[in-house]
Write a protein that holds these residues in place. Structure first.
Motif, PDB file in Angstrom:
ATOM      1  N   CYS A 163       2.143  -1.527  -4.509  1.00  0.00           N
ATOM      2  CA  CYS A 163       1.779  -0.171  -4.904  1.00  0.00           C
ATOM      3  C   CYS A 163       2.333   0.813  -3.883  1.00  0.00           C
ATOM      4  CB  CYS A 163       0.259  -0.038  -4.975  1.00  0.00           C
ATOM      5  SG  CYS A 163      -0.228   1.609  -5.499  1.00  0.00           S
ATOM      6  N   ASN A 223       1.275   4.100  -3.865  1.00  0.00           N
ATOM      7  CA  ASN A 223       0.514   5.337  -4.035  1.00  0.00           C
ATOM      8  C   ASN A 223      -0.365   5.760  -2.861  1.00  0.00           C
ATOM      9  OD1 ASN A 223       1.454   6.217  -6.528  1.00  0.00           O
ATOM     10  ND2 ASN A 223       0.334   4.573  -7.518  1.00  0.00           N
ATOM     11  N   PHE A 224      -0.830   4.845  -2.084  1.00  0.00           N
ATOM     12  CA  PHE A 224      -1.653   5.180  -0.913  1.00  0.00           C
ATOM     13  C   PHE A 224      -2.803   6.125  -1.241  1.00  0.00           C
ATOM     14  CE2 PHE A 224       2.239   3.577   0.902  1.00  0.00           C
ATOM     15  CZ  PHE A 224       1.762   2.773   1.929  1.00  0.00           C
ATOM     16  N   CYS A 225      -3.592   5.775  -2.240  1.00  0.00           N
ATOM     17  CA  CYS A 225      -4.857   6.487  -2.436  1.00  0.00           C
ATOM     18  C   CYS A 225      -5.630   6.272  -1.138  1.00  0.00           C
ATOM     19  CB  CYS A 225      -5.621   5.920  -3.622  1.00  0.00           C
ATOM     20  SG  CYS A 225      -4.644   6.018  -5.131  1.00  0.00           S
ATOM     21  N   TYR A 264      -8.545   5.772  -0.127  1.00  0.00           N
ATOM     22  CA  TYR A 264      -9.647   4.808   0.031  1.00  0.00           C
ATOM     23  C   TYR A 264      -9.171   3.356  -0.098  1.00  0.00           C
ATOM     24  CZ  TYR A 264      -8.999   5.133  -4.975  1.00  0.00           C
ATOM     25  OH  TYR A 264      -8.414   5.149  -6.204  1.00  0.00           O
ATOM     26  N   CYS A 265      -7.897   3.165  -0.417  1.00  0.00           N
ATOM     27  CA  CYS A 265      -7.471   1.849  -0.910  1.00  0.00           C
ATOM     28  C   CYS A 265      -6.600   1.091   0.087  1.00  0.00           C
ATOM     29  CB  CYS A 265      -6.713   2.041  -2.220  1.00  0.00           C
ATOM     30  SG  CYS A 265      -6.198   0.487  -2.946  1.00  0.00           S
ATOM     31  N   PRO A 323      -1.973  -0.995  -0.862  1.00  0.00           N
ATOM     32  CA  PRO A 323      -0.578  -0.831  -0.443  1.00  0.00           C
ATOM     33  C   PRO A 323      -0.285  -1.494   0.911  1.00  0.00           C
ATOM     34  CG  PRO A 323      -1.462   1.242  -1.224  1.00  0.00           C
ATOM     35  CD  PRO A 323      -2.623   0.295  -1.116  1.00  0.00           C
ATOM     36  N   GLN A 358      -0.506  -3.363 -10.072  1.00  0.00           N
ATOM     37  CA  GLN A 358      -1.429  -2.366  -9.513  1.00  0.00           C
ATOM     38  C   GLN A 358      -1.208  -1.036 -10.204  1.00  0.00           C
ATOM     39  OE1 GLN A 358      -3.598  -3.522  -7.609  1.00  0.00           O
ATOM     40  NE2 GLN A 358      -2.664  -5.401  -6.885  1.00  0.00           N
ATOM     41  N   HIS A 410      -1.937   4.221 -13.698  1.00  0.00           N
ATOM     42  CA  HIS A 410      -2.296   5.395 -12.894  1.00  0.00           C
ATOM     43  C   HIS A 410      -2.099   6.632 -13.769  1.00  0.00           C
ATOM     44  CE1 HIS A 410      -2.639   8.309  -9.791  1.00  0.00           C
ATOM     45  NE2 HIS A 410      -2.658   7.413  -8.822  1.00  0.00           N
ATOM     46  N   ARG A 465      -5.018  11.352  -5.274  1.00  0.00           N
ATOM     47  CA  ARG A 465      -4.757  10.790  -6.604  1.00  0.00           C
ATOM     48  C   ARG A 465      -3.641  11.522  -7.343  1.00  0.00           C
ATOM     49  NH1 ARG A 465      -5.835   5.931  -8.185  1.00  0.00           N
ATOM     50  NH2 ARG A 465      -6.426   6.547 -10.296  1.00  0.00           N
TER      51      ARG A 465
HETATM   52  S1  SF4 Z   1      -6.086   2.651  -5.986  1.00  0.00           S
HETATM   53 FE1  SF4 Z   1      -4.470   1.715  -7.203  1.00  0.00          FE
HETATM   54  S2  SF4 Z   1      -2.859   3.267  -7.247  1.00  0.00           S
HETATM   55 FE2  SF4 Z   1      -4.217   3.840  -5.553  1.00  0.00          FE
HETATM   56  S3  SF4 Z   1      -3.316   2.831  -3.743  1.00  0.00           S
HETATM   57 FE3  SF4 Z   1      -4.852   1.416  -4.589  1.00  0.00          FE
HETATM   58  S4  SF4 Z   1      -3.679   0.047  -5.919  1.00  0.00           S
HETATM   59 FE4  SF4 Z   1      -2.393   1.859  -5.525  1.00  0.00          FE
END
Ligand code: SF4
Length: 448
Positions: free
Chosen positions: A161, A163-165, A167-168, A171, A205, A244, A283
């Motif tokens: 992924c 995107n580097f949301c 909280y996540c 990645p 993802q 997404h 997001r």
């Molecule tokens: S929430 Fe989904 S889109 Fe966002 S960084 Fe995590 S895996 Fe990637």
């Protein structure tokens, strides 16, 4: 004749569908090596855990599981215990296991599942531990897969992924996006269809950025992939996740509407209903963007079921932001939602934020959210009462063997009494009339 006894493995998988599909590959490579599945860890020669680091307290829970395995090793010093999955990609976890869990022999990651047999052999031969986990690398194609279901299959289309949301952790542990070649994916799906698979779920993802990492002259996208999969004979249903919202194109919505095998269901994680929180989460869409997508989806595919993921208690979330989330749930009227109280993941941006929401407040919001989500889900299910739905029969319900379960194209679970002589129903499509819509399931009766 002890030497003739087949070696056994016990595998425990945690987390998302991606992890479960990796579990099928781990089972596949072990069975190719001659191992058979053990029912309990006590009777196994190799015990493997495939971990997930996304959920709350995942690290502590992992150490709890590892602690439970210690007596097994004491009883059977030849037992090999291995840990794989997202957790092992975190340097802190590796260091703790190396120092404090000397009975763990093997660490592996998503990028070296194919090496598990050779790593086990090496540990057997040398008696030493192997704790190096490769970071990002080439995903090994063509791994043997021990599928859990004969008529449903997961097929990975894109790894990682970008995107580097905030909280996540994904990645950081799964690396950057890397699409599989379309011809490989189609070959796999044709083979699955030939083996009797009816339903495929395309996994990634973020499946919506499929193909964008190919060189310009070979660019393709997820809509084109869906169109191609739709032509595979024998496949009756196509599902996919995760999408997404920022990458859900008009072209893809058009393709979902046109490709008759693509099911009328979309899991589209909203995460939060407040623009302030969406921005903090990185997001890259607003609540209005999301509502516009919902309008487009429903105008092209009126019967589509929409499900989502929601997080409450993200750092800085105030009551007004939470109300925005409740408002979005009511406006969209989701068919179901996975709801979570935010919990910081070490290594992510959001974990460094100082304005964390107190635990009690998070839980209070979570319960209030669940109530609204459940009302919406029940209302959506009740709207199906009296309609006839085609379900793919999954077999006897796990709780009540005399009741069967199947899924509508909208991914709703329907419980029904099978007609006499129901043997052989599993894996078949069947029409049922919905008699009652409950919060989580539907009750139906078979239509002659
Ligand atoms: S929430 Fe989904 S889109 Fe966002 S960084 Fe995590 S895996 Fe990637």
């Amino acid at each position: 004749m002890e030497n003739c006894r087949k070696q056994k493995y016990f595998l425990q998988v945690f987390g998302c569908q991606m992890n479960f599909h990796d579990g099928e590959k781990i089972a596949g490579v072990l069975e190719k090596m001659g191992y058979v599945r053990a029912d309990t860890p006590e009777e196994a020669d190799v015990v493997l855990l495939n971990t997930c680091c996304v959920r709350e307290n995942a690290e502590n829970r992992l150490y709890g599981h590892l602690g439970n395995l210690k007596p097994l090793k004491i009883n059977n010093p030849e037992l090999i215990i291995g840990v794989g999955g997202c957790m092992t990609q975190l340097p802190t976890v590796r260091a703790t296991i190396e120092a404090d869990y000397p009975y763990i022999d093997l660490l592996f990651g998503a990028f070296n599942i194919h090496q598990i047999p050779e790593l086990i052999m090496k540990i057997r031969e040398t008696g030493s531990r192997i704790l190096d986990v490769p970071g990002e690398g080439e995903m090994e194609e063509d791994l043997p897969v021990k599928r859990e279901s004969p008529f449903q299959a997961w097929v990975t289309v894109i790894y990682g992924c970008n995107n580097f949301c905030t909280y996540c952790i994904v990645p950081y542990v799964r690396g950057r996006e890397k699409s599989r070649r379309p011809e490989k994916i189609l070959m796999e799906i044709r083979e699955l269809a030939a083996a009797g698979v009816k339903e495929v779920t395309l996994l990634g993802q973020n499946v919506n950025s499929y193909g964008l990492d190919f060189p310009v002259e070979e660019r393709t996208d997820f809509a084109d992939l869906l169109a191609a999969v739709n032509t595979v004979d024998g496949i009756a249903r196509i599902r996919f996740q995760t999408s997404h919202p920022k990458d859900l194109s008009d072209k893809l919505i058009r393709q979902m509407a046109e490709a008759e095998k693509v099911c009328e269901h979309l899991h589209l994680p909203l995460q939060a209903g407040s623009d302030k929180i969406l921005k903090l989460m990185n997001r890259k869409y607003t609540r209005d963007d999301y509502l516009r997508l919902v309008d487009k989806l429903r105008s092209r595919i009126p019967e589509i079921a929409l499900t989502t993921d929601l997080i409450v208690g993200f750092p800085g979330e105030e009551e007004a932001d939470f109300q925005d989330t409740l408002d979005m749930v009511k406006k969209v009227g989701f068919d179901a939602a996975f709801t979570f109280a935010y919990s910081p993941r070490v290594g992510t941006q959001a974990a460094k934020l100082t304005n964390q929401v107190p635990e009690a407040e998070k839980m209070d919001r979570l319960y209030r959210l669940i109530e609204v989500v459940n009302q919406q889900a029940k209302a959506a299910n009740r709207r199906l009462e009296g309609t006839v739905q085609t379900i793919l029969v999954e077999g006897p319900s796990p709780k009540k063997k005399e009741i069967y379960a199947g899924r509508t194209r909208g991914n709703k679970l329907v419980l029904f009494a099978p007609p006499a002589g129901a043997a052989g129903l599993t894996g078949k499509e069947l029409n049922v009339r919905i008699r009652k819509g409950l919060t989580y399931t539907l009750q139906g009766e078979v239509v002659e």
